[in-house]
Write an enzyme that holds these catalytic residues in place. Structure first.
Site, PDB file in Angstrom:
ATOM      1  N   LYS A 170     -15.999  46.800   9.880  1.00  0.00           N
ATOM      2  CA  LYS A 170     -14.637  47.008   9.368  1.00  0.00           C
ATOM      3  C   LYS A 170     -14.158  48.436   9.636  1.00  0.00           C
ATOM      4  O   LYS A 170     -12.954  48.669   9.832  1.00  0.00           O
ATOM      5  CB  LYS A 170     -14.572  46.660   7.883  1.00  0.00           C
ATOM      6  CG  LYS A 170     -14.716  45.159   7.602  1.00  0.00           C
ATOM      7  CD  LYS A 170     -13.586  44.359   8.237  1.00  0.00           C
ATOM      8  CE  LYS A 170     -13.590  42.896   7.813  1.00  0.00           C
ATOM      9  NZ  LYS A 170     -12.497  42.120   8.416  1.00  0.00           N
ATOM     10  N   ASP A 218      -8.663  28.524  13.563  1.00  0.00           N
ATOM     11  CA  ASP A 218      -9.851  28.713  12.723  1.00  0.00           C
ATOM     12  C   ASP A 218     -11.038  28.078  13.445  1.00  0.00           C
ATOM     13  O   ASP A 218     -10.861  27.172  14.258  1.00  0.00           O
ATOM     14  CB  ASP A 218      -9.660  28.048  11.351  1.00  0.00           C
ATOM     15  CG  ASP A 218     -10.604  28.613  10.294  1.00  0.00           C
ATOM     16  OD1 ASP A 218     -10.158  29.445   9.474  1.00  0.00           O
ATOM     17  OD2 ASP A 218     -11.794  28.243  10.291  1.00  0.00           O
ATOM     18  N   ASN A 267      -7.501  38.122  11.560  1.00  0.00           N
ATOM     19  CA  ASN A 267      -7.910  37.998  10.159  1.00  0.00           C
ATOM     20  C   ASN A 267      -9.310  37.444   9.974  1.00  0.00           C
ATOM     21  O   ASN A 267     -10.001  37.821   9.013  1.00  0.00           O
ATOM     22  CB  ASN A 267      -6.897  37.094   9.429  1.00  0.00           C
ATOM     23  CG  ASN A 267      -7.434  36.594   8.107  1.00  0.00           C
ATOM     24  OD1 ASN A 267      -7.469  37.345   7.117  1.00  0.00           O
ATOM     25  ND2 ASN A 267      -7.900  35.353   8.066  1.00  0.00           N
ATOM     26  N   THR A 285     -11.036  34.700  -2.814  1.00  0.00           N
ATOM     27  CA  THR A 285     -11.091  33.711  -1.726  1.00  0.00           C
ATOM     28  C   THR A 285     -12.516  33.170  -1.633  1.00  0.00           C
ATOM     29  O   THR A 285     -13.439  33.734  -2.237  1.00  0.00           O
ATOM     30  CB  THR A 285     -10.723  34.336  -0.361  1.00  0.00           C
ATOM     31  OG1 THR A 285     -11.855  35.098   0.102  1.00  0.00           O
ATOM     32  CG2 THR A 285      -9.494  35.216  -0.413  1.00  0.00           C
ATOM     33  N   TYR A 321     -21.184  44.863   7.652  1.00  0.00           N
ATOM     34  CA  TYR A 321     -19.763  44.608   7.359  1.00  0.00           C
ATOM     35  C   TYR A 321     -18.982  45.929   7.288  1.00  0.00           C
ATOM     36  O   TYR A 321     -17.905  46.050   7.861  1.00  0.00           O
ATOM     37  CB  TYR A 321     -19.682  43.843   6.040  1.00  0.00           C
ATOM     38  CG  TYR A 321     -18.297  43.386   5.639  1.00  0.00           C
ATOM     39  CD1 TYR A 321     -17.653  42.343   6.316  1.00  0.00           C
ATOM     40  CD2 TYR A 321     -17.637  43.973   4.565  1.00  0.00           C
ATOM     41  CE1 TYR A 321     -16.388  41.919   5.924  1.00  0.00           C
ATOM     42  CE2 TYR A 321     -16.377  43.549   4.169  1.00  0.00           C
ATOM     43  CZ  TYR A 321     -15.753  42.521   4.851  1.00  0.00           C
ATOM     44  OH  TYR A 321     -14.497  42.099   4.462  1.00  0.00           O
ATOM     45  N   ILE A 338     -10.605  40.197  -3.142  1.00  0.00           N
ATOM     46  CA  ILE A 338      -9.535  39.192  -3.215  1.00  0.00           C
ATOM     47  C   ILE A 338     -10.187  37.844  -3.493  1.00  0.00           C
ATOM     48  O   ILE A 338     -11.248  37.537  -2.928  1.00  0.00           O
ATOM     49  CB  ILE A 338      -8.761  39.127  -1.867  1.00  0.00           C
ATOM     50  CG1 ILE A 338      -8.242  40.522  -1.429  1.00  0.00           C
ATOM     51  CG2 ILE A 338      -7.605  38.119  -1.956  1.00  0.00           C
ATOM     52  CD1 ILE A 338      -7.214  41.172  -2.315  1.00  0.00           C
TER      53      ILE A 338
HETATM   54  P1  NAP Z   1     -12.386  33.250   3.848  1.00  0.00           P
HETATM   55  O1  NAP Z   1     -11.631  32.575   2.755  1.00  0.00           O
HETATM   56  O2  NAP Z   1     -13.833  32.987   4.009  1.00  0.00           O
HETATM   57  O3  NAP Z   1     -11.609  32.935   5.215  1.00  0.00           O
HETATM   58  C1  NAP Z   1     -12.111  33.339   6.464  1.00  0.00           C
HETATM   59  C2  NAP Z   1     -11.808  32.244   7.455  1.00  0.00           C
HETATM   60  O4  NAP Z   1     -12.287  32.675   8.742  1.00  0.00           O
HETATM   61  C3  NAP Z   1     -12.531  30.938   7.122  1.00  0.00           C
HETATM   62  O5  NAP Z   1     -11.684  29.830   7.337  1.00  0.00           O
HETATM   63  C4  NAP Z   1     -13.686  30.950   8.099  1.00  0.00           C
HETATM   64  O6  NAP Z   1     -14.168  29.668   8.440  1.00  0.00           O
HETATM   65  C5  NAP Z   1     -13.037  31.607   9.295  1.00  0.00           C
HETATM   66  N1  NAP Z   1     -14.033  32.064  10.259  1.00  0.00           N
HETATM   67  C6  NAP Z   1     -15.306  32.493  10.042  1.00  0.00           C
HETATM   68  N2  NAP Z   1     -15.897  32.796  11.206  1.00  0.00           N
HETATM   69  C7  NAP Z   1     -14.983  32.549  12.173  1.00  0.00           C
HETATM   70  C8  NAP Z   1     -15.009  32.646  13.585  1.00  0.00           C
HETATM   71  N3  NAP Z   1     -16.101  33.061  14.255  1.00  0.00           N
HETATM   72  N4  NAP Z   1     -13.901  32.315  14.271  1.00  0.00           N
HETATM   73  C9  NAP Z   1     -12.783  31.884  13.624  1.00  0.00           C
HETATM   74  N5  NAP Z   1     -12.714  31.748  12.292  1.00  0.00           N
HETATM   75  C10 NAP Z   1     -13.803  32.079  11.581  1.00  0.00           C
HETATM   76  O7  NAP Z   1     -12.257  34.832   3.724  1.00  0.00           O
HETATM   77  P2  NAP Z   1     -11.022  35.785   3.339  1.00  0.00           P
HETATM   78  O8  NAP Z   1     -11.402  36.481   2.112  1.00  0.00           O
HETATM   79  O9  NAP Z   1      -9.739  35.064   3.422  1.00  0.00           O
HETATM   80  O10 NAP Z   1     -11.164  36.838   4.525  1.00  0.00           O
HETATM   81  C11 NAP Z   1     -10.162  37.057   5.501  1.00  0.00           C
HETATM   82  C12 NAP Z   1     -10.325  38.449   6.052  1.00  0.00           C
HETATM   83  O11 NAP Z   1     -10.121  39.394   4.987  1.00  0.00           O
HETATM   84  C13 NAP Z   1     -11.720  38.745   6.601  1.00  0.00           C
HETATM   85  O12 NAP Z   1     -11.613  39.541   7.756  1.00  0.00           O
HETATM   86  C14 NAP Z   1     -12.385  39.513   5.487  1.00  0.00           C
HETATM   87  O13 NAP Z   1     -13.408  40.351   5.952  1.00  0.00           O
HETATM   88  C15 NAP Z   1     -11.199  40.306   4.958  1.00  0.00           C
HETATM   89  N6  NAP Z   1     -11.378  40.803   3.600  1.00  0.00           N
HETATM   90  C16 NAP Z   1     -11.542  39.949   2.554  1.00  0.00           C
HETATM   91  C17 NAP Z   1     -11.731  40.472   1.276  1.00  0.00           C
HETATM   92  C18 NAP Z   1     -11.944  39.584   0.073  1.00  0.00           C
HETATM   93  O14 NAP Z   1     -12.377  40.082  -0.976  1.00  0.00           O
HETATM   94  N7  NAP Z   1     -11.628  38.311   0.124  1.00  0.00           N
HETATM   95  C19 NAP Z   1     -11.733  41.858   1.087  1.00  0.00           C
HETATM   96  C20 NAP Z   1     -11.554  42.680   2.187  1.00  0.00           C
HETATM   97  C21 NAP Z   1     -11.367  42.157   3.439  1.00  0.00           C
HETATM   98  P3  NAP Z   1     -15.458  29.081   7.642  1.00  0.00           P
HETATM   99  O15 NAP Z   1     -15.042  29.029   6.202  1.00  0.00           O
HETATM  100  O16 NAP Z   1     -15.664  27.768   8.267  1.00  0.00           O
HETATM  101  O17 NAP Z   1     -16.556  30.092   7.873  1.00  0.00           O
END
Ligand code: NAP
Length: 252
Positions: free
Chosen positions: A157, A38, A88, A190, A153, A188
């Site tokens: 994606k 991360d 991810n 998060t 975004y 989701i």
């Molecule tokens: P999240 O809880 O914000 O987790 C994302 C993680 O990635 C965080 O720990 C973040 O760190 C880290 N990150 C950000 N920029 C980074 C970088 N340059 N290098 C390495 N790590 C980095 O989000 P999530 O919802 O779990 O998302 C995970 C994936 O699912 C993403 O690709 C997102 O686009 C996708 N997704 C999520 C949803 C949703 O509704 N949650 C829906 C569709 C797709 P920091 O917190 O320090 O920034």
């Protein structure tokens, strides 16, 4: 169920939060040695502390090519060789095409899309040398449905969606025994939703839930289960395709 990934090493990016954390924990529970990376190493450490097993933690900005070389080397050297890559990490700042700055546009593409190129480019030789494996790229329903306020975004994606197919085709032609698939979560629960939560409160979540046939937003563990399926031999003939995990949102 457990042990489907015994003896394998998995590299999971963005493992300090949300879907990445749930995925790292589940893959470890399934027996994989997980390299949890991360941009915030402290957050990935927290994930590892909940694993109860061995997890390697690395600070890793997925938009940095040099950091990818180090992460893949660590995973390839972690006993058993690298056989599972979960791209991810992502960011989802809101902006329409008129509001988005060039700098913002580029950053979203660097973190969400360039990272997939960098990760696969760096990991494929190690995975192929080790006999193959599975690549799981986390895309989004935003690759399949336009959302006005997520211009960059959606674009990034959608790129993840299609580049995943090229990876599957390339690996097939080279006989690498590497499958590549994309996962497309709907909303989701998060921290990625926090900016909306802070601005609009529970209304931001309720509005998303109303658009979903199951009537609720998803849990990170529900996406992690799909990633584990694609990472494991349970999906041994699933390749170059997309798994939508959205409670039925895209059925409309
Ligand atoms: P999240 O809880 O914000 O987790 C994302 C993680 O990635 C965080 O720990 C973040 O760190 C880290 N990150 C950000 N920029 C980074 C970088 N340059 N290098 C390495 N790590 C980095 O989000 P999530 O919802 O779990 O998302 C995970 C994936 O699912 C993403 O690709 C997102 O686009 C996708 N997704 C999520 C949803 C949703 O509704 N949650 C829906 C569709 C797709 P920091 O917190 O320090 O920034």
């Amino acid at each position: 169920m457990g042990g489907r990934l015994e003896g394998r090493t998995a590299l999971v990016t963005g493992a300090g939060s949300g879907i990445g954390r749930a995925t790292a924990l589940l893959l470890a529970q399934e027996g994989a040695h997980v390299v949890a990376t991360d941009i915030d190493a402290g957050a990935a450490e927290e994930t590892a502390s909940g694993a109860g097993g061995s997890m390697t933690v690395l600070a890793h900005d997925v938009s940095d090519a040099g950091a990818w070389e180090r992460a893949v080397a660590a995973a390839a050297g972690a006993g058993g060789g690298l056989s599972i890559l979960v791209n991810n990490a992502g960011i989802a700042p809101k902006a329409t095409i008129e509001q988005e700055t060039l700098e913002g546009w580029r950053r979203v593409h660097e973190v969400c899309l360039d990272s997939v190129y960098l990760g696969c480019h760096a990991a494929l030789p190690a995975m192929a040398a080790g006999g193959g494996g599975s690549i799981v790229n986390i895309s989004s329903v935003a690759a399949l449905r336009g959302v006005a306020v997520y211009a960059a975004y959606c674009s990034a994606k959608a790129g993840v969606h299609m580049v995943t197919k090229t990876i599957a085709l390339h690996c097939g032609r080279r006989g690498y025994n590497i499958r590549a698939n994309s996962v497309h979560p709907g909303p989701i629960d998060t921290p990625i939703l926090d900016p909306d939560r802070e601005r609009f409160g529970q209304r931001a979540i309720d509005a998303r839930a109303e658009a979903i046939p199951l009537g609720r937003i998803g849990r990170p563990e529900e996406v992690a289960q799909c990633v584990a399926f694609l990472a494991s031999d349970d999906s041994s003939f699933v390749n170059g395709t997309e798994l939508v995990v959205d409670g039925g949102f895209c059925a409309k």
